[in-house]
Design an enzyme around this catalytic site. Structure first.
Site, mmCIF file in Angstrom:
data_model
loop_
_atom_site.group_PDB
_atom_site.id
_atom_site.type_symbol
_atom_site.label_atom_id
_atom_site.label_comp_id
_atom_site.label_asym_id
_atom_site.label_seq_id
_atom_site.Cartn_x
_atom_site.Cartn_y
_atom_site.Cartn_z
ATOM 1 N N ARG A 54 0.852 -1.199 0.000
ATOM 2 C CA ARG A 54 0.000 0.000 0.000
ATOM 3 C C ARG A 54 0.878 1.236 0.000
ATOM 4 N NH1 ARG A 54 -1.931 2.782 5.009
ATOM 5 N NH2 ARG A 54 -3.541 4.298 4.390
ATOM 6 N N ARG A 95 -6.054 17.270 7.478
ATOM 7 C CA ARG A 95 -4.844 16.807 8.163
ATOM 8 C C ARG A 95 -4.090 17.980 8.778
ATOM 9 N NH1 ARG A 95 -3.204 11.613 7.297
ATOM 10 N NH2 ARG A 95 -4.306 10.457 5.650
ATOM 11 N N LYS A 239 -13.047 2.495 0.952
ATOM 12 C CA LYS A 239 -12.729 2.498 2.375
ATOM 13 C C LYS A 239 -13.987 2.821 3.177
ATOM 14 C CE LYS A 239 -8.725 4.350 3.584
ATOM 15 N NZ LYS A 239 -7.580 5.315 3.638
ATOM 16 N N THR A 297 -6.206 -1.140 10.295
ATOM 17 C CA THR A 297 -5.957 -0.153 11.348
ATOM 18 C C THR A 297 -5.649 -0.780 12.707
ATOM 19 O OG1 THR A 297 -7.585 1.278 10.242
ATOM 20 C CG2 THR A 297 -6.665 2.054 12.309
#
Length: 506
Positions: A54, A95, A239, A297
């Protein structure tokens, strides 16, 4: 498995070099970052069990991304392995920008300033990459940082600055995520910047991308159409990390090629105690449709710093596999962690152990039971019937392998969802199809050169030449009445692997 990639652009070779199969059938997705970019570490991770690399486009430059793709392919080619490359598009995630000093320690009760002004001269302010942040919050809004581990309460807004009081403190690093649960961003999941990243990926021969922060399948269609205009059919991993995506999971599964349950942001967007149930529900729905599912995660998060995981993390990985995950993902553990190779090796060991206990712990799968007892029988397709008959045959005969010639990858994926005890060896004349099967549980993809004629003879020769089977081994072969038509698989044959002179069906 197959030497199908070289340093640089894709090159189709079809040269078999594998001499033994992996120890585990669950696929391992590894995030590549500063800890794992070197050719030696990449090679060691592949040897240890990495199936998918990834590349997180939220970090790094275009030149760095190109070099990383080149290095991954070079390492895979040297080892004769199929390693799929997954480009993770950033999407509309807010972010933290580049911090002057990191980690920045936020202390409970202190007041901090977030600035959305890229030209701000306030060196004490925390930069944020989204100019619209002040318009999204009001006094009293809770801001979550770093997957919710840090929390601020907004006390005032002034121009491009948001001032907040630290409710839960701790260390903050550059580029960590900022979440506003319950607040929808007024921008699509596929941003203009994402499309620039897609262009880079397509130019480099990568055809598998994630869409981040989608709420509905519309964004999947947008991205697919964009690639189609460039003449490329891509694979899209959706996702699941927003409440909207959970609500729209059925529609998303109809459009996506795979899903990733991204539990970090998901655990901020919905109550954290609901994440396990959502994970199981999404996996069940994906399994029913034969859509590969990645659980992601913090799976072995403690190995970012420690040589061993916690017992709870080991149990989490094992339960994700028992739930029906095709793949499990490592994030910071391999991107920035101290032990990237050891972490991949540990993930493979956990998978190998729990896979050996699957039959004892679970018995027959719920999906298999549903099909056998006629639940949703009106929805059954020819693929469902063929895949179910294959699984029933494996229960009765314990074959060495299931062999699946495929043009679309659909047949091996439909069989894979039952997670059989034996390996599924899949053979495709389309390199992209073979690569994407690296996401499916228990599937070993083989690329067969398009000029190869007789499917059966070539398949049998390939596995014999690779040292994977010998004359007389029992195998199940799926086939179609129209072998050159995608989606035409409608039969199976039970075969003793022949010598080089002919077939021997039971």
């Amino acid at each position: 498995m197959i030497e199908d990639e070289t340093a640089g652009k894709r090159e189709e070779t079809g040269t078999v070099r594998i001499r033994r199969l992996p120890s585990n059938k669950t696929k391992i997705v590894c995030t590549i970052g500063p800890s794992s970019t070197s050719p030696q570490v990449l090679a060691d991770m592949i040897r240890s069990g990495m199936n998918v690399a990834r590349v997180n486009f939220s970090h790094g430059t275009s030149d760095e991304h190109r070099m990383l793709i080149k290095n991954i392919r070079a390492a895979a080619a040297r080892l004769g392995r199929t390693v799929a490359i997954l480009i993770d598009l950033p999407g509309p995630k807010i972010r933290i920008g580049k911090l002057i000093q990191e980690p920045l320690i936020l202390s409970k009760g202190e007041t901090v300033t977030l600035t959305a002004d890229p030209a701000s001269s306030d060196l004490a302010a925390i930069p944020v990459n989204y100019p619209g942040l002040p318009s999204l919050v009001t006094e009293g809004t809770t801001i979550f940082l770093n997957d919710g581990f840090l929390q601020l309460k907004v006390i005032r807004i002034s121009g491009q600055e948001v001032v907040g009081k630290v409710v839960i403190g701790g260390p903050l690093l550059s580029h960590k995520g900022l979440n506003l649960p319950g607040i929808s961003l007024p921008i699509p999941a596929v941003t203009p910047e994402d499309l620039v990243h897609v262009d880079l990926g397509l130019d480099e021969g990568v055809d598998t991308f994630t869409i981040s922060f989608l709420d509905n399948p519309k964004d999947i269609r947008v991205l697919r159409e964009y690639a189609h205009k460039r003449g490329v059919a891509i694979h899209i991993v959706a996702k699941i990390e927003r409440a909207g995506a959970v609500r729209a999971i059925d529609a998303i599964l109809e459009e996506a090629d795979a899903i990733m349950i991204a539990r970090g942001d998901l655990g901020v967007q919905i109550p954290i105690e609901e994440v396990p149930g959502v994970q199981k529900l999404c996996i069940q729905k994906a399994n029913k449709l034969g859509v590969p599912v990645i659980t992601a995660t913090q799976m072995l998060e403690s190995m970012t710093e420690n040589i061993l995981p916690t017992r709870a993390e080991v149990t989490d990985v094992a339960n994700a596999i028992l739930d029906g995950s095709d793949a499990v993902m490592l994030s910071a553990e391999t991107a920035t962690g101290r032990y990237p190779v050891e972490t991949v090796r540990m993930m493979a060991k956990i998978a190998r152990s729990i896979e050996a206990q699957r039959t004892t712990l679970k018995g027959r799968s719920r999906l298999e039971e549903d099909l056998l007892t006629g639940i949703n029988r009106r929805e059954l397709t020819v693929d469902d019937v063929v895949s179910l008959n294959v699984i029933q045959a494996t229960h009765a005969l314990s074959p060495r392998y299931i062999l699946t010639p495929t043009r679309s990858g659909r047949t091996p994926r439909r069989i894979s969802r039952f997670q059989p005890d034996c390996w599924i060896l899949s053979f495709s004349r389309d390199q992209r199809v073979a690569d994407f099967l690296a996401f499916s549980y228990g599937v070993v993809p083989f690329f067969v050169k398009p000029d190869e004629a007789a499917w059966h003879d070539r398949i049998f020769d390939m596995i014999r030449d690779a040292g994977l089977a010998k004359t007389g081994d029992l195998v199940i072969l799926t086939e179609g009445s129209l072998p050159d038509l995608a989606g035409a698989t409608n039969a199976l044959r039970i075969i003793r692997l022949p010598d080089r002179t002919g077939l021997h069906s039971l």
